[in-house]
Design a protein around this motif. Sequence first.
Motif, short mmCIF file in Angstrom:
data_model
loop_
_atom_site.label_atom_id
_atom_site.label_comp_id
_atom_site.label_asym_id
_atom_site.label_seq_id
_atom_site.Cartn_x
_atom_site.Cartn_y
_atom_site.Cartn_z
N ARG A 96 -9.02 5.56 -1.72
CA ARG A 96 -8.24 5.51 -2.96
C ARG A 96 -8.59 6.66 -3.88
NH1 ARG A 96 -11.24 2.91 -7.13
NH2 ARG A 96 -13.21 2.23 -6.25
N ARG A 133 0.96 4.48 -2.54
CA ARG A 133 -0.01 4.22 -3.61
C ARG A 133 -1.35 4.88 -3.29
NH1 ARG A 133 1.15 -1.51 -6.20
NH2 ARG A 133 -0.36 -0.63 -7.64
N ARG A 134 -2.12 5.16 -4.35
CA ARG A 134 -3.45 5.73 -4.17
C ARG A 134 -4.51 4.85 -4.83
NH1 ARG A 134 -4.51 11.71 -4.55
NH2 ARG A 134 -3.16 12.60 -2.98
N ASP A 135 -4.11 3.69 -5.33
CA ASP A 135 -5.06 2.86 -6.08
C ASP A 135 -5.53 1.63 -5.31
OD1 ASP A 135 -2.56 1.69 -6.14
OD2 ASP A 135 -2.74 0.98 -8.20
N VAL A 136 -5.07 1.47 -4.07
CA VAL A 136 -5.48 0.30 -3.29
C VAL A 136 -6.65 0.68 -2.39
CG1 VAL A 136 -4.75 -1.46 -1.65
CG2 VAL A 136 -3.10 -0.52 -3.29
N GLY A 137 -7.81 0.08 -2.63
CA GLY A 137 -8.99 0.39 -1.83
C GLY A 137 -9.30 -0.70 -0.82
N ALA A 138 -8.74 -1.90 -1.05
CA ALA A 138 -9.09 -3.04 -0.21
C ALA A 138 -7.91 -3.97 -0.06
CB ALA A 138 -10.25 -3.81 -0.85
N SER A 167 -8.36 -2.56 -5.98
CA SER A 167 -9.17 -1.35 -5.85
C SER A 167 -10.48 -1.68 -5.15
CB SER A 167 -9.49 -0.78 -7.24
OG SER A 167 -8.30 -0.44 -7.90
N PHE A 223 -9.80 -7.46 6.93
CA PHE A 223 -10.11 -6.59 5.81
C PHE A 223 -9.76 -5.16 6.19
CE2 PHE A 223 -12.58 -3.46 3.62
CZ PHE A 223 -12.44 -3.84 2.30
N THR A 224 -8.98 -4.51 5.35
CA THR A 224 -8.68 -3.10 5.54
C THR A 224 -9.19 -2.33 4.33
OG1 THR A 224 -6.64 -3.76 6.64
CG2 THR A 224 -6.89 -1.43 6.13
N THR A 266 0.81 -1.23 0.00
CA THR A 266 0.00 0.00 0.00
C THR A 266 0.83 1.27 0.00
OG1 THR A 266 -0.12 -0.06 2.42
CG2 THR A 266 -1.95 -1.06 1.21
N GLU A 273 -7.45 6.89 -7.83
CA GLU A 273 -6.66 6.59 -9.04
C GLU A 273 -6.48 7.83 -9.91
OE1 GLU A 273 -9.05 4.42 -8.05
OE2 GLU A 273 -8.56 2.37 -8.69
N LEU A 280 -9.27 1.21 2.37
CA LEU A 280 -8.47 2.43 2.30
C LEU A 280 -9.11 3.45 1.36
CD1 LEU A 280 -6.28 -0.26 1.98
CD2 LEU A 280 -4.81 1.58 2.73
#
Lengths: 83, 83, 163, 163
Positions: free
Chosen positions: D41, C27-32, C102, D36-37, C24, D43, D39
């Motif tokens: 995001r 980065r800005r593209d990881v949502g989960a 994502s 589960f985390t 992570t 993109e 975050l």
Amino acid sequence: MNIRYFAWVRERVGVEEETIEVPASVATVADLIAHLKTLDETYAAAFDEEDAIRVALDQVHVEADTILGDAREIAFFPPMTGG
Amino acid sequence: MNIRYFAWVRERVGVEEETIEVPASVATVADLIAHLKTLDETYAAAFDEEDAIRVALDQVHVEADTILGDAREIAFFPPMTGG
Amino acid sequence: MTVTPLVRVQLEDFDAQAEAGHLTEGRRDVGALVTFTGLCRDEAGTLSALELEHYPGMAEAELGRIAGEAISRWPLTGLTVIHRHGRIRPGENIVLVIAASSHRRAAFEAADFLMDFLKTRAPFWKKEHLVQAEDGTGEGDGNRTSAWVEASTRDDVDADRWT
Amino acid sequence: MTVTPLVRVQLEDFDAQAEAGHLTEGRRDVGALVTFTGLCRDEAGTLSALELEHYPGMAEAELGRIAGEAISRWPLTGLTVIHRHGRIRPGENIVLVIAASSHRRAAFEAADFLMDFLKTRAPFWKKEHLVQAEDGTGEGDGNRTSAWVEASTRDDVDADRWT
């Protein structure tokens, strides 16, 4: 009865929280919404998209046909987007 | 050909690894197992529960009817229990 | 952009938090992020330790193949698989899987898939070493103090969910 | 033994490792931990921050009800749910769910279920604050620089899987 508003419902109504007198004719959640819409233009506009508004009675999700009974707090808000 | 054994197959055969000459008549994995069982009692006992033994050829899972071809290493082991 | 999974087979413990951080940070593209940690358990209090035998070379290769399959099935931003071998005591870590994406469904499904296939296809075998019946603390070398764990048909059923 | 879930709604970040440790330390009955985390995001690089509004009191109560439902459905040894509110920047944590169980399927399903129901039933609302188009760094108060996130029908579909 204490009413709370959240997210865009709060922004449209213009207050976070208020206390109103509920007329004796108001029995259900739907009745209360109909009553609020008669109060003024702001409420009418805020509750215009009635299907998009969710309701909690004493902090528990309820449907439009739920009886208000002796609940102390009702909240109106859009579909939730947490997580 | 290099043969490796793991877990209870290794314990029954009694070695971790060995190199054997594969007779020309042996074409498939099943042929090789049949050949090993003819060598002595230890192999015969080790491969007695043949259905319970898994096979990898050059470190890739294969079935009993797979052709040995020019593989350099075969491994015999029980069903896996990692994780 | 192709994602390259991180796959490791090691004797020592792993640091789940540090591994998650690698997937992570910056980065800005990881949502989960879905993390699975498998631990050595022993409800009965009869287990001294698990001994995890593995097939060096193939273990890494097979985990890599399963990870590659997960990457081709789900839109992941990262994937980490670490499996320990050697002697592992009750309460200690055995395996770590982290799937980053994502979207949460992809991360959940990829981690779940990876564990199911790891269980039935990765060349690891568990042997249980039991505590000695007499004093409950020592460790025996005699008869019936150690036994290979049998594969569960439940694991095959789980793996078949993905075919 | 009844499991009591840990439920928290807080402004500050959480420590996933420490929370996982609370569910496993000193125990021998936990075989699987699914974390589960979620975050924040971004993109597109257009998000300055998310603002998470919540219904204090009901947020905790509803998360508690969902956690209780998960505990009644799966044989868990522990369950933790932490949801942040307030301003959250891209790359930061939003939500943490940890399900602990003897068996991995229960842990996976409980965490998955919890996230699905949390998404559709926990009273939280996200507003996106966008970076200003002009310089790409500042933050605007004018028109179209912030907007409420719309609920996804995909979330309803996910939640319906469990009924």
